[in-house]
Design a protein around this motif. Structure first.
Motif, PDB file in Angstrom:
ATOM      1  N   SER A   1      55.163 -27.142  30.770  1.00  0.00           N
ATOM      2  CA  SER A   1      53.768 -26.991  30.223  1.00  0.00           C
ATOM      3  C   SER A   1      52.999 -25.944  31.246  1.00  0.00           C
ATOM      4  CB  SER A   1      52.855 -28.342  30.365  1.00  0.00           C
ATOM      5  OG  SER A   1      51.637 -28.372  30.221  1.00  0.00           O
ATOM      6  N   SER A   2      52.110 -25.315  30.619  1.00  0.00           N
ATOM      7  CA  SER A   2      51.148 -24.296  31.046  1.00  0.00           C
ATOM      8  C   SER A   2      50.089 -24.990  31.950  1.00  0.00           C
ATOM      9  CB  SER A   2      50.456 -23.334  30.340  1.00  0.00           C
ATOM     10  OG  SER A   2      49.633 -24.083  29.335  1.00  0.00           O
TER      11      SER A   2
ATOM     12  N   LEU B   1      57.015  -6.008  34.503  1.00  0.00           N
ATOM     13  CA  LEU B   1      57.430  -7.446  34.466  1.00  0.00           C
ATOM     14  C   LEU B   1      56.436  -8.315  34.888  1.00  0.00           C
ATOM     15  CD1 LEU B   1      60.490  -8.723  36.661  1.00  0.00           C
ATOM     16  CD2 LEU B   1      58.501  -9.806  36.672  1.00  0.00           C
ATOM     17  N   VAL B   2      56.212  -9.238  33.792  1.00  0.00           N
ATOM     18  CA  VAL B   2      54.990 -10.115  33.911  1.00  0.00           C
ATOM     19  C   VAL B   2      55.428 -11.536  34.111  1.00  0.00           C
ATOM     20  CG1 VAL B   2      53.187 -11.344  32.696  1.00  0.00           C
ATOM     21  CG2 VAL B   2      53.881  -8.911  32.085  1.00  0.00           C
ATOM     22  N   HIS B   3      55.112 -11.993  35.633  1.00  0.00           N
ATOM     23  CA  HIS B   3      55.510 -13.393  36.138  1.00  0.00           C
ATOM     24  C   HIS B   3      54.515 -14.493  35.587  1.00  0.00           C
ATOM     25  CE1 HIS B   3      56.765 -16.542  38.656  1.00  0.00           C
ATOM     26  NE2 HIS B   3      55.722 -16.517  39.197  1.00  0.00           N
ATOM     27  N   ILE B   4      55.003 -15.383  34.810  1.00  0.00           N
ATOM     28  CA  ILE B   4      54.271 -16.420  34.247  1.00  0.00           C
ATOM     29  C   ILE B   4      54.493 -17.754  35.086  1.00  0.00           C
ATOM     30  CG2 ILE B   4      53.535 -17.719  32.028  1.00  0.00           C
ATOM     31  CD1 ILE B   4      54.725 -15.369  30.692  1.00  0.00           C
ATOM     32  N   TYR B   5      53.317 -18.513  35.692  1.00  0.00           N
ATOM     33  CA  TYR B   5      53.315 -19.578  36.175  1.00  0.00           C
ATOM     34  C   TYR B   5      52.408 -20.485  35.715  1.00  0.00           C
ATOM     35  CZ  TYR B   5      49.601 -17.816  39.350  1.00  0.00           C
ATOM     36  OH  TYR B   5      48.565 -17.420  39.720  1.00  0.00           O
ATOM     37  N   PRO B   6      52.471 -22.015  35.713  1.00  0.00           N
ATOM     38  CA  PRO B   6      51.355 -22.818  35.318  1.00  0.00           C
ATOM     39  C   PRO B   6      50.081 -22.824  36.109  1.00  0.00           C
ATOM     40  CG  PRO B   6      53.631 -24.003  35.742  1.00  0.00           C
ATOM     41  CD  PRO B   6      53.710 -22.560  36.328  1.00  0.00           C
ATOM     42  N   GLN B   7      49.136 -23.093  35.338  1.00  0.00           N
ATOM     43  CA  GLN B   7      48.094 -23.369  36.076  1.00  0.00           C
ATOM     44  C   GLN B   7      47.944 -24.509  37.170  1.00  0.00           C
ATOM     45  OE1 GLN B   7      44.493 -23.394  33.929  1.00  0.00           O
ATOM     46  NE2 GLN B   7      45.090 -21.955  32.367  1.00  0.00           N
ATOM     47  N   GLY B   8      47.262 -24.263  38.360  1.00  0.00           N
ATOM     48  CA  GLY B   8      47.237 -25.431  39.394  1.00  0.00           C
ATOM     49  C   GLY B   8      48.303 -25.016  40.460  1.00  0.00           C
TER      50      GLY B   8
ATOM     51  N   ARG C   1      48.624 -16.410  35.610  1.00  0.00           N
ATOM     52  CA  ARG C   1      48.512 -17.760  35.321  1.00  0.00           C
ATOM     53  C   ARG C   1      48.678 -17.998  33.534  1.00  0.00           C
ATOM     54  NH1 ARG C   1      44.575 -18.292  39.194  1.00  0.00           N
ATOM     55  NH2 ARG C   1      42.989 -18.211  37.551  1.00  0.00           N
ATOM     56  N   ALA C   2      49.349 -18.840  33.091  1.00  0.00           N
ATOM     57  CA  ALA C   2      49.424 -18.961  31.483  1.00  0.00           C
ATOM     58  C   ALA C   2      48.152 -19.471  31.240  1.00  0.00           C
ATOM     59  CB  ALA C   2      50.573 -19.858  31.197  1.00  0.00           C
ATOM     60  N   GLY C   3      48.049 -19.265  29.802  1.00  0.00           N
ATOM     61  CA  GLY C   3      46.812 -19.559  28.908  1.00  0.00           C
ATOM     62  C   GLY C   3      46.125 -18.521  28.944  1.00  0.00           C
ATOM     63  N   ARG C   4      44.877 -18.653  28.802  1.00  0.00           N
ATOM     64  CA  ARG C   4      43.880 -17.479  28.592  1.00  0.00           C
ATOM     65  C   ARG C   4      43.794 -16.297  29.436  1.00  0.00           C
ATOM     66  NH1 ARG C   4      39.104 -17.430  31.679  1.00  0.00           N
ATOM     67  NH2 ARG C   4      38.849 -19.438  33.095  1.00  0.00           N
TER      68      ARG C   4
END
Length: 709
Positions: free
Chosen positions: A23-24, A206-213, A238-241
């Motif tokens: 989950s993001s 390279l775009v590293h995506i990680y969950p918020q928090g 951070r993922a999301g907006r």
């Protein structure tokens, strides 16, 4: 090697491994109607998207903006990587649409969280991305075919955008090394293949995506050159907006785009911008819509440095700039044209928002909207216009040097100076004859030329000789030359056309025999202009010039030229000889006349100069004589009067230089000796006897000494 830039090919590699199902942790509220919900109804719980969903949505938004602004020459290849790679589309143009990509992604489905992570890797997709960049696109194949032996001039560049969840900076460096080795291997294979192209340049984003928090395990890094063939940059988001904003910024950087915000868009029934506005049914509200387009639409702002005057603002923590333009009342007259210097496709940033949807529907219905620069003081400056063509919306750049609300400038104020005799009517007819119309390229033509090539060839023939000003031409002002002028510009002539042209030439010969006047312009000349024979000489020379520009097309064109040369009233050699003889006679007459006049003028000027010198000396001597303090010298002879010195012929006119000089020498020599006392006291060369007798006796003395009372 500059035919294709890095932006021509873009490969998306999206990680489909089990950890992307995480989950993001960005909550999305589903139940927003809290006031209208009945009592006792349990509200819907918020949901959160997975990292995979965020990556897919943001990458699709990236592709949507790209396809909106560059529908043809910018291509995307989408690859999904898990235990193996899945290529969702190809470089073909029919596969370049968000509809094709969304259908393929739906077939792939979300990542399986129960799959073995050890079997999945993003490397499968990166290797496939390098192999895909070596494949030839349709545009590259067309250029290579057109260049034939110099096909190596067609460059092969591309960009790889990788959306993944990296473990550390060491993991990122390992991915870069893998891509570098794959590029070298693929270039070796492409060297011996006609279906592959070696990669001259590759950019890895390279775009590293990680969950918020959570804390990121990968640090950001700006663009860095790994090798002459590979450059790399890393973004930890951070993922999301935040991820959506980052991809929006990247698409602007990669394709040279910029943002424009349209402000004060009215949502009221009178403008029909939004047909159904439930929230503001009885009131009017103003909205803002952000649009993306090529940065050349604001090129004048960037050059002049007036971005602050155009309302430039920075948003999203300084990462994003937008130019603000104000909505003007839409124009209902679609026939009215504006002087546009450019037209660029637009794409709404938030395509699903209600203001964006209302604005696009309003423009697609055939309406046009003018946009002005918001200014605190001064007059209104309209700089842009929104309008749709063929189902696509364009941002038109208007010439803001002169306001569109003013009257258009006079044609006499153009770059050619104050010229008022332009062939405006003839130019309108010229545009009608060379009007372009849509036609299929497959239209059969005996010559094998494409419609565009035929149109260019016709335009070139019609403009080989086309004077722009009425006073610079004679034949285009004559109704008798119209048949020949209309036929000679044709690509081929028939026998009937040749006879018509010859008949026109014979009519001109008959006009010259009758000595008919010609419409020769007298602008800039004195008097009535050139003589009649000179007028016809000018006309024949211009007609021959017109036909000579087309004589080499066919033999029939040459026959028309031969007819003109044969029918000229005077051969060019005789005409030039007579002209030279006429000029020589005029020059000799002018020289003789000027010579006589100069001789008379010189003689008169010399006599006047000597007379002035004598008069000046007379005045000086009189002043000295009359002065009581300056006694007259003994050897000073009384000056002779002008009548005594100069002969009586002088009164009748100018005298010769010799006479003037002799008189002067005689007068000068007479002063060099003591004058005889009797002659000095004489009157009219007669000496008066008994000078004191009159004074003593009061008697008048006459000749011979006789007196009378």
């Amino acid at each position: 090697m500059k035919m294709f830039s890095v932006a021509h090919k873009t490969v998306f590699v999206v990680d489909h491994c089990p950890y992307m199902a995480e989950s993001s942790r960005q909550q999305v509220e589903c139940d927003v109607l809290t006031k209208s919900r009945a009592q006792g109804v349990i509200p819907l719980a918020p949901v959160s998207k997975s990292l995979w969903t965020c990556a897919v949505e943001c990458s699709m938004e990236y592709c949507r903006i790209l396809y909106d602004i560059y529908p043809k020459d910018k291509l995307v290849n989408y690859i999904v990587s898990d235990s193996e790679f899945h290529i969702l589309n190809s470089w073909r143009r029919e596969d370049q649409s968000t509809h094709e990509l969304m259908s393929a992604l739906a077939a792939v489905g979300p990542p399986n969280p129960r799959e073995d992570p050890e079997c999945c890797s993003i490397l499968h997709g990166l290797v496939a991305a390098v192999e895909s960049l070596c494949k030839i696109t349709e545009l590259q194949h067309e250029r290579r075919t057109a260049l034939m032996d110099t096909a190596e001039r067609v460059a092969n560049r591309g960009r790889i955008i990788c959306l993944t969840n990296a473990k550390s900076d060491t993991h990122v460096r390992m991915l870069e090394d893998c891509i570098q080795e794959t590029i070298l291997d693929q270039n070796k294979l492409a060297a011996g293949s006609d279906r592959l192209m070696a990669i001259q340049q590759c950019e890895l984003v390279l775009v590293h995506i990680y969950p918020q928090g959570e804390d990121t395990l990968v640090s950001d890094r700006p663009k860095k050159e790994i090798s002459p063939l590979l450059t790399s940059e890393v973004h930890s988001v951070r993922a999301g907006r935040h991820l959506a904003t980052k991809l929006n910024i990247l698409v602007q950087q990669h394709f040279d785009l910029t943002s424009t915000t349209i402000t004060n868009i009215p949502m009221k029934p009178t403008l029909n911008v939004c047909e159904q506005e439930e929230q503001h049914a009885n009131t009017s509200a103003n909205y803002d819509v952000e649009l993306l387009h090529h940065r050349d639409a604001h090129l004048e702002f960037f050059k002049s440095g007036d971005l602050h005057m155009a309302g430039t603002s920075t948003r999203e923590n300084g990462l994003k700039e937008t130019v603000t333009l104000k909505w003007c009342t839409p124009r209902t007259n679609t026939i009215e044209l504006y002087y546009c210097t450019g037209a660029y496709r637009i794409s709404p940033t938030d395509v699903n928002s209600r203001p964006s949807s209302c604005l696009t529907n309003f423009l697609l219905n055939g309406r046009s909207v003018l946009l002005e620069q918001p200014r605190k003081s001064g007059s209104k400056v309209i700089s842009h216009m929104l309008s749709s063509h063929g189902g696509e919306i364009f941002l038109h750049v208007l010439n803001s040097n002169r306001s569109t609300l003013e009257d258009p400038p006079s044609i006499s104020e153009g770059c050619g100076g104050r010229v008022t005799d332009y062939r405006i009517t003839d130019f309108g007819e010229f545009m009608r004859e060379n009007r372009l119309t849509p036609v299929s390229e497959s239209t059969h033509d005996p010559s094998g030329k494409l419609p565009a090539e035929r149109a260019k060839a016709q335009l070139e023939r019609h403009t080989r000789y086309w004077p722009m000003i009425i006073s610079q031409t004679t034949i285009f002002n004559m109704q008798a030359v119209v048949p020949l002028a209309n036929l000679i510009v044709k690509e081929t002539l028939t026998e009937e056309d040749v006879l018509t042209c010859q008949k026109t030439v014979y009519n001109l010969v008959d006009m010259e025999r009758k000595n008919d006047p010609l419409p020769i312009s007298t602008v800039g000349s004195r008097g009535k202009g050139p003589k009649r024979d000179e007028q016809y000489r000018i006309m024949w020379n211009e007609l021959e010039t017109l036909v000579k520009t087309h004589a080499g097309a066919t033999d029939r064109h040459q026959r028309v030229l031969d007819c003109i040369i044969a029918c000229r009233s005077k051969p060019p050699e005789e005409e030039e000889r007579k002209k030279r003889g006429r000029k020589r006679e005029e020059r000799e007459d002018r020289t003789e006349k000027n010579g006589n006049k100069e001789t008379d003028d010189k003689s008169w000027q010399e006599s006047e100069r000597l007379k002035g010198l004598l008069d000046k000396e007379d005045q000086e001597s009189e002043v000295i004589k009359d002065s009581p303090d300056s006694p007259e010298p003994l050897n000073k002879k009384p000056r002779l009067t002008t009548e005594e010195v100069q002969p009586p012929e002088r009164a009748k006119g100018p005298v010769s230089l010799l006479t003037m000089w002799t008189n002067r020498i005689t007068a000068a020599n007479s002063r060099k000796h003591q004058e005889f006392v009797g002659r000095a006291s004489s009157v009219n060369n007669k000496f008066e006897l008994y000078q004191h007798l009159k004074d003593e006796n009061g008697m008048d003395v006459h000749e011979n000494g006789k007196a009378s009372r």
